[in-house]
Design an enzyme around this catalytic site. Structure first.
Site, PDB file in Angstrom:
ATOM      1  N   HIS A  82       0.852  -1.194   0.000  1.00  0.00           N
ATOM      2  CA  HIS A  82       0.000   0.000   0.000  1.00  0.00           C
ATOM      3  C   HIS A  82       0.886   1.242   0.000  1.00  0.00           C
ATOM      4  CE1 HIS A  82      -4.181   1.354   0.731  1.00  0.00           C
ATOM      5  NE2 HIS A  82      -3.600   2.448   1.207  1.00  0.00           N
ATOM      6  N   ASP A 161     -13.254   3.037   7.752  1.00  0.00           N
ATOM      7  CA  ASP A 161     -12.269   3.739   6.916  1.00  0.00           C
ATOM      8  C   ASP A 161     -12.955   4.304   5.672  1.00  0.00           C
ATOM      9  OD1 ASP A 161      -9.635   4.612   6.070  1.00  0.00           O
ATOM     10  OD2 ASP A 161      -9.808   3.079   4.529  1.00  0.00           O
ATOM     11  N   ARG A 168     -12.523  12.838   4.823  1.00  0.00           N
ATOM     12  CA  ARG A 168     -11.193  13.486   4.863  1.00  0.00           C
ATOM     13  C   ARG A 168     -10.832  14.059   3.507  1.00  0.00           C
ATOM     14  NH1 ARG A 168      -7.575   8.904   6.047  1.00  0.00           N
ATOM     15  NH2 ARG A 168      -5.893  10.407   6.034  1.00  0.00           N
ATOM     16  N   SER A 183      -5.895   4.555   8.875  1.00  0.00           N
ATOM     17  CA  SER A 183      -6.591   4.229   7.626  1.00  0.00           C
ATOM     18  C   SER A 183      -5.847   3.116   6.878  1.00  0.00           C
ATOM     19  CB  SER A 183      -6.658   5.502   6.764  1.00  0.00           C
ATOM     20  OG  SER A 183      -6.984   5.209   5.431  1.00  0.00           O
ATOM     21  N   LYS A 187      -6.901  -1.185   6.947  1.00  0.00           N
ATOM     22  CA  LYS A 187      -7.218  -1.918   5.700  1.00  0.00           C
ATOM     23  C   LYS A 187      -6.287  -3.118   5.527  1.00  0.00           C
ATOM     24  CE  LYS A 187      -7.173   1.583   2.661  1.00  0.00           C
ATOM     25  NZ  LYS A 187      -7.453   2.868   3.292  1.00  0.00           N
TER      26      LYS A 187
HETATM   27  N1  URA Z   1      -3.963   5.737   1.825  1.00  0.00           N
HETATM   28  C1  URA Z   1      -4.961   5.340   2.648  1.00  0.00           C
HETATM   29  O1  URA Z   1      -5.538   4.276   2.474  1.00  0.00           O
HETATM   30  N2  URA Z   1      -5.312   6.173   3.641  1.00  0.00           N
HETATM   31  C2  URA Z   1      -4.717   7.345   3.880  1.00  0.00           C
HETATM   32  O2  URA Z   1      -5.083   8.025   4.803  1.00  0.00           O
HETATM   33  C3  URA Z   1      -3.677   7.759   3.013  1.00  0.00           C
HETATM   34  C4  URA Z   1      -3.317   6.931   1.994  1.00  0.00           C
END
Ligand code: URA
Length: 436
Positions: A82, A161, A168, A183, A187
């Site tokens: 990620h 999230d 956000r 966040s 995930k």
């Molecule tokens: N990627 C995400 O999933 N969340 C964030 O807050 C920033 C980048």
């Protein structure tokens, strides 16, 4: 318990208890808390931050807001990667089919665009009919069947999230370390893979502007993983200029396909993709050293196996695989506008944030929560940092559907370029790797 008291506590920079955080997240997900209270809380967190313990508790509450994926015996082999967000960052799209073709199972939960940064889901959904709305069962089945699946936060997976992310995005509360860490890590932990690799970006196109802040964020995420019994590797990388040449949605998928076809060797995209793939291959024990990994990866590109895996992924998630053979199968923009340089010299810098902002003006991102995305628009950088440009050469190309928006985008993108007589030294993309 009242939500207003939890907001007040954070406004006064006090530490929230587990009960406060759990109540906030359950009220968010069951819909009893209105958006305006959630966004007031987000802004209070933005100003006053959270302790490491609060961040871990928030992450846990977000994971528990939905179902969790379990891969059983496969867990230790499954990889998830990620990025904290960048401009032109399509490394997930290049990396995932490559690793899957190497026999590494991949299960990934991605996000939509956030703030000025692009989102993997939006990019993939520029492939007609491609859908990331997979149920937990479908995601597990797909990983078992073809070795790769990309899902998103839904009503089932980290719904907290999903809600906070979209709020956000439009309330200027993205660039907060505890909000990013919770966040991303929620995930990743909900997605159940045994090997999590994070790309933590710094620079003008990232949420962390300096490498020092990115290292802090990387350590927070690695430590949040530790507190929740999960080992995470974080790689801090530069996002001073856009990654690759394409910024937008379909234009980025096209650039990723070009990499998979073997047409981007030596580029920043290819190098970063190989770097991440090497880390993953060593982590799961498929290769013993970097040289062996690099050779395997290059073979997967030159043999077409990585591209075949991408085709398989597109078909499995309902998309039209003919986009690979003919880019006209992507949504097409009305105008293609080439913008020329009015000076001679070397490109010294391309401010990633300004290019991203220009693309957003074209319609590649959202201004409000449920705004539609224009998949066909974007910018292609004909010159990158370190390259020579002569007066009259094309500096960048805009794909647009509205001439007024294109003019506004041109201003931002022109301002993003610095050209001088000195050839700049190209910096290493990887700044630091942080392991648990
Ligand atoms: N990627 C995400 O999933 N969340 C964030 O807050 C920033 C980048």
């Amino acid at each position: 318990m009242r939500i207003v008291d939890i907001i007040e506590k954070k406004k006064l920079a006090k530490e929230l208890s587990r009960e406060d955080i759990n109540y906030f997240i359950s009220s968010l997900v069951d819909g009893s808390m209105p958006d305006y209270q959630a966004t007031a809380w987000l802004m209070a967190v933005w100003f006053n931050g959270m302790s490491d313990d609060e961040t871990a508790i928030l992450t846990e509450a977000m994971i528990n807001s939905g179902e969790k994926i379990e891969f059983g015996e496969l867990t230790d082999k499954v990889v998830d990667k990620h990025s904290t967000g960048g401009v032109g960052d399509k490394v997930t799209i290049t990396l995932i089919p490559l690793l899957a073709a190497a026999g590494v199972p991949i299960a990934k939960l991605s996000g939509k665009g956030l703030g000025h940064t692009g989102g993997t889901i939006d990019k993939l959904e520029s492939i007609p009919n491609f859908s990331c709305e997979l149920s937990v069962d479908d995601l597990i089945k797909q990983v078992n069947k073809i070795g790769v699946a990309i899902g998103q936060q839904t009503g089932h997976l980290t719904p907290a999230d999903g809600i906070l992310y979209s709020l956000r995005d439009v309330t200027s509360t993205v660039d907060s370390m505890p909000l990013i860490a919770s966040s991303v890590v929620s995930k990743k932990l909900a997605a159940g893979s045994g090997n999590i690799i994070l790309d933590v970006k710094y620079g003008s196109g990232a949420f962390m502007k300096t490498p020092e802040d990115a290292v802090k964020l990387a350590k927070l995420m690695v430590n949040t993983g530790k507190k929740l019994n999960k080992s995470i590797i974080a790689v801090v990388t530069s996002m001073e200029e856009p990654l690759g040449r394409a910024v937008g949605n379909s234009v980025e998928i096209i650039e990723a396909i070009e990499f998979l076809k073997g047409n981007a060797e030596g580029s920043d995209i290819a190098e970063l993709t190989y770097d991440f793939a090497q880390i993953a291959l060593l982590q799961v024990g498929i290769c013993r050293d970097k040289q062996e990994a690099r050779k395997l990866l290059k073979d997967l590109i030159s043999s077409g196996k990585a591209l075949d895996k991408f085709r398989e992924l597109i078909v499995a998630q309902g998309g039209n695989p003919l986009v690979i053979d003919d880019y006209k199968n992507f949504p097409q923009s009305k105008f293609k506008i080439e913008v020329k340089s009015d000076v001679d010299g070397f490109v010294n810098r391309i401010d990633a944030y300004k290019v991203a902002y220009g693309c957003k003006l074209l319609g590649a991102g959202r201004e409000r929560k449920n705004d539609p995305i224009d998949y066909s628009v974007g910018v292609f950088l004909n010159r990158k940092t370190g390259e020579y440009v002569a007066k009259g050469d094309v500096l960048f190309t805009m794909y647009a559907n509205d001439e007024g928006k294109a003019l506004a985008c041109e201003d931002y993108c022109r301002a993003a370029f610095s050209v001088s007589t000195e050839k700049p030294v190209i910096q290493n993309q990887i700044y630091e790797i942080i392991r648990p």
